[in-house]
Design a protein around this motif. Structure first.
Motif, PDB file in Angstrom:
ATOM      1  N   MET A   1       9.936 167.966  17.159  1.00 57.43           N
ATOM      2  CA  MET A   1       9.468 166.725  17.524  1.00 57.43           C
ATOM      3  C   MET A   1      10.595 165.611  16.900  1.00 57.43           C
ATOM      4  O   MET A   1      11.204 164.681  17.859  1.00 57.43           O
ATOM      5  CB  MET A   1       8.215 165.913  17.004  1.00 57.43           C
ATOM      6  CG  MET A   1       7.150 167.108  17.500  1.00 57.43           C
ATOM      7  SD  MET A   1       6.404 166.788  19.034  1.00 57.43           S
ATOM      8  CE  MET A   1       5.442 165.233  18.829  1.00 57.43           C
ATOM      9  N   HIS A   2      11.073 165.917  15.578  1.00 56.86           N
ATOM     10  CA  HIS A   2      12.155 165.139  15.088  1.00 56.86           C
ATOM     11  C   HIS A   2      13.340 165.159  15.900  1.00 56.86           C
ATOM     12  O   HIS A   2      13.963 163.999  16.102  1.00 56.86           O
ATOM     13  CB  HIS A   2      12.285 165.542  13.725  1.00 56.86           C
ATOM     14  CG  HIS A   2      13.287 164.900  12.758  1.00 56.86           C
ATOM     15  ND1 HIS A   2      13.094 163.420  12.628  1.00 56.86           N
ATOM     16  CD2 HIS A   2      14.367 165.490  12.055  1.00 56.86           C
ATOM     17  CE1 HIS A   2      14.367 163.035  11.756  1.00 56.86           C
ATOM     18  NE2 HIS A   2      15.142 164.173  11.429  1.00 56.86           N
TER      19      HIS A   2
ATOM     20  N   ARG B   1      13.013 163.659  19.615  1.00 55.22           N
ATOM     21  CA  ARG B   1      12.963 162.070  19.198  1.00 55.22           C
ATOM     22  C   ARG B   1      14.238 161.271  18.920  1.00 55.22           C
ATOM     23  O   ARG B   1      14.001 159.956  18.917  1.00 55.22           O
ATOM     24  CB  ARG B   1      11.587 161.649  18.541  1.00 55.22           C
ATOM     25  CG  ARG B   1      10.486 162.123  19.228  1.00 55.22           C
ATOM     26  CD  ARG B   1       9.229 161.991  18.304  1.00 55.22           C
ATOM     27  NE  ARG B   1       7.740 162.155  19.124  1.00 55.22           N
ATOM     28  CZ  ARG B   1       6.797 162.271  18.599  1.00 55.22           C
ATOM     29  NH1 ARG B   1       6.494 162.258  17.287  1.00 55.22           N
ATOM     30  NH2 ARG B   1       5.643 162.391  19.232  1.00 55.22           N
ATOM     31  N   ASN B   2      14.881 162.019  18.129  1.00 51.29           N
ATOM     32  CA  ASN B   2      16.378 161.450  17.839  1.00 51.29           C
ATOM     33  C   ASN B   2      17.346 162.083  18.405  1.00 51.29           C
ATOM     34  O   ASN B   2      18.343 162.567  17.631  1.00 51.29           O
ATOM     35  CB  ASN B   2      16.365 161.519  16.338  1.00 51.29           C
ATOM     36  CG  ASN B   2      15.478 160.614  15.462  1.00 51.29           C
ATOM     37  OD1 ASN B   2      15.415 159.651  15.583  1.00 51.29           O
ATOM     38  ND2 ASN B   2      14.152 161.338  15.139  1.00 51.29           N
ATOM     39  N   ARG B   3      17.469 162.478  19.651  1.00 52.96           N
ATOM     40  CA  ARG B   3      18.214 163.265  20.316  1.00 52.96           C
ATOM     41  C   ARG B   3      19.471 163.163  20.173  1.00 52.96           C
ATOM     42  O   ARG B   3      20.472 163.777  19.897  1.00 52.96           O
ATOM     43  CB  ARG B   3      17.783 163.207  21.998  1.00 52.96           C
ATOM     44  CG  ARG B   3      18.823 163.894  22.933  1.00 52.96           C
ATOM     45  CD  ARG B   3      18.339 163.532  24.360  1.00 52.96           C
ATOM     46  NE  ARG B   3      17.082 163.641  24.503  1.00 52.96           N
ATOM     47  CZ  ARG B   3      16.424 164.911  25.096  1.00 52.96           C
ATOM     48  NH1 ARG B   3      17.121 165.804  25.721  1.00 52.96           N
ATOM     49  NH2 ARG B   3      15.031 164.475  25.504  1.00 52.96           N
TER      50      ARG B   3
ATOM     51  N   GLU C   1      11.849 164.765  29.446  1.00 57.99           N
ATOM     52  CA  GLU C   1      10.284 164.383  29.634  1.00 57.99           C
ATOM     53  C   GLU C   1       9.829 164.627  30.903  1.00 57.99           C
ATOM     54  O   GLU C   1       8.402 164.558  31.061  1.00 57.99           O
ATOM     55  CB  GLU C   1      10.515 162.713  29.359  1.00 57.99           C
ATOM     56  CG  GLU C   1      10.923 162.373  27.772  1.00 57.99           C
ATOM     57  CD  GLU C   1       9.907 162.549  26.824  1.00 57.99           C
ATOM     58  OE1 GLU C   1       8.783 162.970  27.164  1.00 57.99           O
ATOM     59  OE2 GLU C   1      10.380 162.692  25.523  1.00 57.99           O
TER      60      GLU C   1
END
Length: 206
Positions: free
Chosen positions: A107-108, A111-113, A180
């Motif tokens: 997730m980290h 979300r910080n791609r 997504e």
């Protein structure tokens, strides 16, 4: 009514959002996106300022120079990874420790791609001292993950170093391909991969 005098601060300020509406987080996100898209060397502070619609002095006051921006991006990824490792290490239920690490790390990263992509591909642009610190952190984080694997799956038949490599490789590559718009949500991808590890695809007894 007349406008501001030609030499007044209001007249000299670049058009766009007032500086008070731009945060350091905004600057880091914009810098990471441009570094990822164009490359670190090809991105200027003016490019970053223009993307945020602020003047360069505002940019410098919020986040420092370009090298400091790159170091702050690395710090953001490292701080998140350290937090996730600490949570996994502190988990009372050892059977859930590895699942927690895998899920939260995926997730980290996703979300910080842009920051994750910069972290993985732009270390050579860091100053020598920062490069050394980054390499030392990477080695220590890898061994911390190995210890978490050993604690969670004491009876596993596969070398924990191999499992750690498989997990970190998946985490590092996810921002490159996850969409997504895909059939699975980020949460589902994380849970499915954790289940693959936990159910024996890599930890099955010999």
């Amino acid at each position: 009514m007349t406008g501001p005098a030609a030499d007044s601060p209001a007249a000299r300020r670049s058009p766009g959002r007032p500086p008070t509406q731009v945060t350091k987080g905004d600057v880091l996100a914009a810098a990471a996106r441009l570094f990822d898209e164009r490359g670190y060397a090809q991105t200027t502070m003016q490019d970053i300022a223009a993307s945020l619609k602020v003047a360069k002095p505002t940019l410098y006051s919020l986040a420092g120079n370009k090298v400091q921006l790159l170091e702050a991006i690395f710090d953001t990824i490292i701080e998140g990874a350290d937090r996730i490792l600490a949570e996994a290490e502190a988990a009372q239920d050892v059977s859930l420790a590895l699942r927690l690490f895998i899920r939260e790390s995926l997730m980290h990263g996703a979300r910080n791609r842009a920051m994750m992509n910069v972290f993985l591909s732009h270390a050579s642009h860091l100053p020598a001292a920062s490069q050394s610190a980054h390499e030392a952190w990477s080695r220590e984080a890898y061994h911390r993950l190995k210890r978490t694997i050993e604690r969670s799956h004491a009876d596993g038949g596969v070398d924990p170093m191999i499992v750690a490599f498989a997990i970190t490789s998946f985490i590092n590559q996810l921002p490159q391909w996850f969409s997504e718009r895909g059939a699975l949500s980020l949460e589902a991808v994380a849970d499915n991969f954790a289940a693959l590890i936990e159910n024996g695809a890599l930890l099955a007894d010999e």
